[in-house]
Design a protein around this motif. Structure first.
Motif, short mmCIF file in Angstrom:
data_model
loop_
_atom_site.label_atom_id
_atom_site.label_comp_id
_atom_site.label_asym_id
_atom_site.label_seq_id
_atom_site.Cartn_x
_atom_site.Cartn_y
_atom_site.Cartn_z
N ALA A 1 29.81 -59.05 -26.69
CA ALA A 1 30.19 -58.37 -26.01
C ALA A 1 30.80 -58.35 -23.78
CB ALA A 1 28.89 -57.50 -24.99
N PRO A 2 30.76 -59.95 -24.54
CA PRO A 2 30.88 -60.94 -23.24
C PRO A 2 32.14 -61.02 -23.52
CG PRO A 2 28.86 -62.06 -23.21
CD PRO A 2 29.36 -61.07 -24.23
N LEU A 3 33.29 -60.85 -24.52
CA LEU A 3 33.96 -60.78 -24.02
C LEU A 3 35.27 -60.44 -24.31
CD1 LEU A 3 36.83 -62.20 -26.48
CD2 LEU A 3 36.24 -60.73 -28.30
N LEU A 4 34.56 -58.82 -23.99
CA LEU A 4 35.89 -57.99 -23.20
C LEU A 4 35.80 -58.22 -21.90
CD1 LEU A 4 34.37 -54.35 -24.62
CD2 LEU A 4 36.54 -55.42 -24.57
N LYS A 5 35.15 -58.78 -21.35
CA LYS A 5 34.93 -59.49 -19.19
C LYS A 5 35.52 -60.62 -19.32
CE LYS A 5 31.84 -60.99 -16.02
NZ LYS A 5 30.50 -60.88 -15.84
N LEU A 6 35.72 -61.68 -20.70
CA LEU A 6 36.51 -62.46 -20.55
C LEU A 6 38.00 -62.19 -20.50
CD1 LEU A 6 34.60 -64.38 -23.33
CD2 LEU A 6 34.79 -64.74 -20.07
N PHE B 1 29.69 -64.47 -32.65
CA PHE B 1 28.97 -65.47 -31.43
C PHE B 1 29.50 -66.41 -31.65
CE2 PHE B 1 25.00 -68.37 -30.67
CZ PHE B 1 24.78 -67.70 -29.05
N VAL B 2 29.96 -66.94 -31.88
CA VAL B 2 30.28 -68.71 -32.78
C VAL B 2 31.70 -68.55 -31.84
CG1 VAL B 2 31.22 -70.34 -33.64
CG2 VAL B 2 28.77 -68.78 -33.86
N GLY B 3 32.84 -67.70 -32.36
CA GLY B 3 33.90 -67.87 -31.62
C GLY B 3 33.75 -67.37 -30.54
N GLY B 4 32.73 -66.39 -29.58
CA GLY B 4 33.56 -65.90 -28.81
C GLY B 4 32.95 -67.18 -27.60
N HIS B 5 31.61 -68.04 -27.77
CA HIS B 5 31.89 -69.10 -26.75
C HIS B 5 32.12 -70.70 -28.09
CE1 HIS B 5 27.34 -66.81 -26.63
NE2 HIS B 5 27.11 -68.19 -25.71
N PHE B 6 33.00 -70.78 -27.88
CA PHE B 6 34.42 -70.92 -28.67
C PHE B 6 35.59 -70.92 -27.56
CE2 PHE B 6 38.03 -72.82 -31.01
CZ PHE B 6 37.75 -74.31 -31.05
N LEU C 1 37.48 -73.17 -24.59
CA LEU C 1 38.83 -73.24 -24.72
C LEU C 1 39.56 -72.62 -23.20
CD1 LEU C 1 40.44 -72.13 -28.37
CD2 LEU C 1 40.28 -74.72 -27.22
N LEU C 2 38.80 -72.46 -22.87
CA LEU C 2 39.26 -71.35 -20.92
C LEU C 2 38.92 -72.51 -20.19
CD1 LEU C 2 37.88 -67.51 -21.65
CD2 LEU C 2 40.67 -68.60 -21.34
N LYS C 3 37.83 -73.38 -20.30
CA LYS C 3 37.74 -74.08 -19.86
C LYS C 3 38.49 -75.43 -18.96
CE LYS C 3 32.54 -73.38 -18.77
NZ LYS C 3 31.62 -73.42 -19.08
N LYS C 4 39.52 -75.65 -20.62
CA LYS C 4 40.80 -76.06 -21.30
C LYS C 4 42.29 -77.18 -20.38
CE LYS C 4 37.38 -78.75 -23.74
NZ LYS C 4 36.77 -79.67 -23.49
N SER C 5 42.42 -77.14 -19.15
CA SER C 5 42.84 -76.82 -18.60
C SER C 5 44.30 -77.75 -19.29
CB SER C 5 43.44 -78.28 -17.56
OG SER C 5 43.16 -79.76 -17.62
N GLU C 6 44.69 -78.22 -20.25
CA GLU C 6 45.37 -78.67 -21.19
C GLU C 6 45.37 -77.30 -22.44
OE1 GLU C 6 41.89 -80.70 -23.04
OE2 GLU C 6 42.82 -80.04 -21.63
N VAL C 7 45.15 -76.31 -22.64
CA VAL C 7 45.26 -74.89 -23.24
C VAL C 7 45.84 -73.83 -22.38
CG1 VAL C 7 44.37 -72.84 -24.64
CG2 VAL C 7 43.67 -75.00 -24.73
N SER C 8 47.13 -74.07 -23.04
CA SER C 8 48.09 -72.92 -21.47
C SER C 8 47.63 -71.59 -22.15
CB SER C 8 50.06 -73.59 -21.32
OG SER C 8 50.18 -72.95 -22.99
N GLU C 9 47.91 -71.30 -23.43
CA GLU C 9 47.66 -70.04 -23.93
C GLU C 9 46.87 -69.04 -25.14
OE1 GLU C 9 51.07 -66.58 -23.60
OE2 GLU C 9 52.22 -68.79 -23.80
#
Length: 80
Positions: A42-47, A11-16, A20-28
């Motif tokens: 479950a939303p991790l698969l969608k992400l 749960f925590v890692g998935g939300h984290f 991170l996906l919203k941060k533009s400085e994170v490229s990969e």
């Protein structure tokens, strides 16, 4: 910035990961996941599918596996 995260199936890692996906400085984003670990968050698969150009999944038998070929990263987030 290239980051590696453990614990994204929870749960925590998935939300984290979502944050991170919203941060533009994170490229990969590299996700380290044990092969026997299920996707509890479950939303991790969608992400993963939606952001396949930015997220790379690394599946391992054990975190103690010496044969893991770690990518060149800037930051490690250990949430597992």
């Amino acid at each position: 910035m290239r980051v590696l995260i453990t614990g994204t199936t929870g749960f925590v890692g998935g939300h984290f990961l979502e944050l991170l996906l919203k941060k533009s400085e994170v490229s990969e984003i590299f996700i380290l996941k044990r092969k026997n670990s299920n996707f509890r968050y479950a939303p991790l698969l969608k992400l993963l599918h939606k952001n396949s150009n930015k997220i790379k999944l690394i599946e391992v038998n054990s975190y103690e596996d010496d044969s893991i070929d770690f990518p060149d990263i800037d930051i490690l987030f250990h949430i597992g």
